[in-house]
Write a protein that holds these residues in place. Structure first.
Motif, short mmCIF file in Angstrom:
data_model
loop_
_atom_site.label_atom_id
_atom_site.label_comp_id
_atom_site.label_asym_id
_atom_site.label_seq_id
_atom_site.Cartn_x
_atom_site.Cartn_y
_atom_site.Cartn_z
N ILE A 140 -1.03 64.04 48.25
CA ILE A 140 -0.58 63.61 46.87
C ILE A 140 -0.99 64.51 45.90
N LYS A 141 -0.04 64.93 45.10
CA LYS A 141 0.07 66.16 44.18
C LYS A 141 0.59 65.66 42.96
N ASN A 142 0.40 66.33 41.92
CA ASN A 142 1.02 66.03 40.62
C ASN A 142 2.42 66.35 40.45
N VAL A 143 3.40 65.81 39.90
CA VAL A 143 4.68 66.24 39.63
C VAL A 143 4.56 67.49 38.73
N SER A 144 5.49 68.13 38.82
CA SER A 144 5.43 69.40 37.75
C SER A 144 5.48 69.11 36.33
N GLU A 145 4.94 69.91 35.44
CA GLU A 145 4.85 69.64 33.91
C GLU A 145 6.06 69.06 33.40
N ASP A 146 7.22 69.91 33.64
CA ASP A 146 8.16 69.34 33.21
C ASP A 146 8.85 68.06 33.54
N GLU A 147 8.56 67.83 34.74
CA GLU A 147 8.97 66.54 35.31
C GLU A 147 7.95 65.49 34.72
N ASP A 148 6.82 65.69 34.65
CA ASP A 148 6.08 64.67 33.86
C ASP A 148 6.36 64.35 32.50
N LYS A 149 6.65 65.47 31.81
CA LYS A 149 7.19 65.31 30.45
C LYS A 149 8.48 64.28 30.31
N ILE A 192 9.47 62.36 32.58
CA ILE A 192 9.13 61.00 33.05
C ILE A 192 8.32 59.95 31.95
N LYS A 193 7.24 60.69 31.31
CA LYS A 193 6.64 60.03 30.21
C LYS A 193 7.47 59.87 28.98
N LYS A 194 8.60 60.42 28.81
CA LYS A 194 9.39 60.07 27.69
C LYS A 194 9.90 58.73 27.67
N TYR A 195 9.87 58.12 28.88
CA TYR A 195 10.49 56.74 29.23
C TYR A 195 9.34 55.86 29.50
N TYR A 196 8.42 56.19 30.38
CA TYR A 196 7.03 55.54 30.76
C TYR A 196 5.99 55.92 29.96
N LYS A 197 5.97 55.20 28.80
CA LYS A 197 5.20 55.82 27.64
C LYS A 197 3.76 55.57 27.61
N ASP A 198 3.46 54.42 28.47
CA ASP A 198 2.21 53.97 28.48
C ASP A 198 1.18 54.59 29.60
#
Length: 329
Positions: free
Chosen positions: A10-19, A21-27
């Motif tokens: 289990i690993k974090n997505v990249s910083e760019d991917e997370d940014k 994704i969170k543009k849409y999944y805001k909570d």
């Protein structure tokens, strides 16, 4: 019984991917994650409980319905439950599917900024009444729903219980999933379908990538405890699917009973049932049951998106003998 170690990274997505994704999944606050060699997208909350779900004890009389989201899950759940429960239409009408099936991973998907709450009204709509935390205490026979791929579910699942998997043309899934994201407030209402499609094809939507998810089940389709179905089959020839499900669950019903079941499962009838639906009186498409028509994706993809989707699907089909059935118009 000793717990198994969760076998996948289990690993974090990249910083760019997370940014992105969170543009849409805001909570969501913590970084989104990728799970296992296929890199299934999930929120951090799933990662907290992945091992617990993987270690759930499976019973021989369990029946599991597993799908990629918006692939015909509810339709199949109702069919399976009724066949297994002697066509008990009275209970099916009175008790919501969310109470008859445990949606095991549901609480892990909650956004960090949203409080977990239990409705004070026992009749209030709920996504599920049971999940991975309470499943061990649910009396048999248990009915279990999951949108996780088989590799993230208990490893002895297929050896022990009956398992259903339903797949659907990924382009129809994308359209339905887009509207579901608005319905359940994952995305704002102003998010256009083209934006959703761009995220989906890049595997930046919850549960993606879709193709490995389907392929995992497809590779197990000949296992005696697995029934692999296509949404298009239910739409094209529901009576035949009813017969197959009856045989798989060792149930026998007369032709008249099967006709009654087919009528009950008619999509328009299912759409009217309050047990599963949030409905909008304004006639918008942001409802739990929308149109139910296979092949309807063509009404949402422009020429450029259609070309992209055809290439996307073709690239996958090169690597598998799976073929999605054509919908009968």
């Amino acid at each position: 019984m000793a717990s198994l170690e969760f076998p996948w990274e289990i690993k974090n997505v990249s910083e760019d991917e997370d940014k992105t994704i969170k543009k849409y999944y805001k909570d969501y606050v913590r970084p989104f994650i990728r799970v296992g060699p296929k890199g299934y997208i999930a929120n951090a909350g799933y990662g907290d409980h992945a091992a617990e779900i993987y270690n759930l004890e499976v019973r021989p009389d369990d029946i599991w319905v597993t799908t990629f989201s918006r692939s015909g899950t509810t339709w199949l759940q109702e069919l399976v439950w009724l066949v297994a429960n002697n066509l008990d239409f009275e209970t099916a009408r009175a008790v919501p599917l969310s109470k008859r099936f445990a949606y095991i991973e549901y609480p892990t998907q909650r956004a960090e900024t949203r409080e977990e709450s239990t409705p004070t009204n026992p009749n209030a709509p709920r996504a599920t009444f049971e999940d991975f935390r309470s499943l061990p205490s649910v009396p048999s026979p248990r009915y279990v729903k999951s949108h996780l791929p088989l590799s993230l579910l208990p490893p002895k699942l297929l050896e022990t219980a009956k398992v259903f998997y339903i797949a659907r043309d990924p382009r129809d899934v994308t359209v339905s999933y887009h509207f579901a994201h608005k319905l359940f407030r994952y995305f704002d209402d102003n998010v256009e379908f083209k934006e959703f499609w761009d995220l989906f094809k890049q595997d930046l939507i919850m549960h993606t990538p879709i193709f490995p998810h389907v392929e995992e089940a497809w590779q197990k389709r000949d296992h005696p405890n697995m029934m692999f179905l296509f949404y298009e089959e239910l739409q094209n020839d529901l009576r035949n699917i009813i017969e197959r499900v009856c045989k798989f669950l060792d149930k026998e019903y007369s032709e008249e009973q099967q006709l009654l079941l087919a009528e009950y499962l008619n999509f328009n009838n299912m759409k009217q049932k309050t047990m599963v639906s949030k409905t909008n009186e304004d006639g918008s498409e942001v409802t739990f049951f929308r149109k139910g028509k296979a092949g309807g994706w063509v009404n949402y993809f422009d020429e450029e998106m259609t070309k992209e989707s055809e290439e996307w699907l073709e690239n996958y089909l090169k690597t598998t003998d799976l073929r999605y059935p054509k919908a009968i118009k």
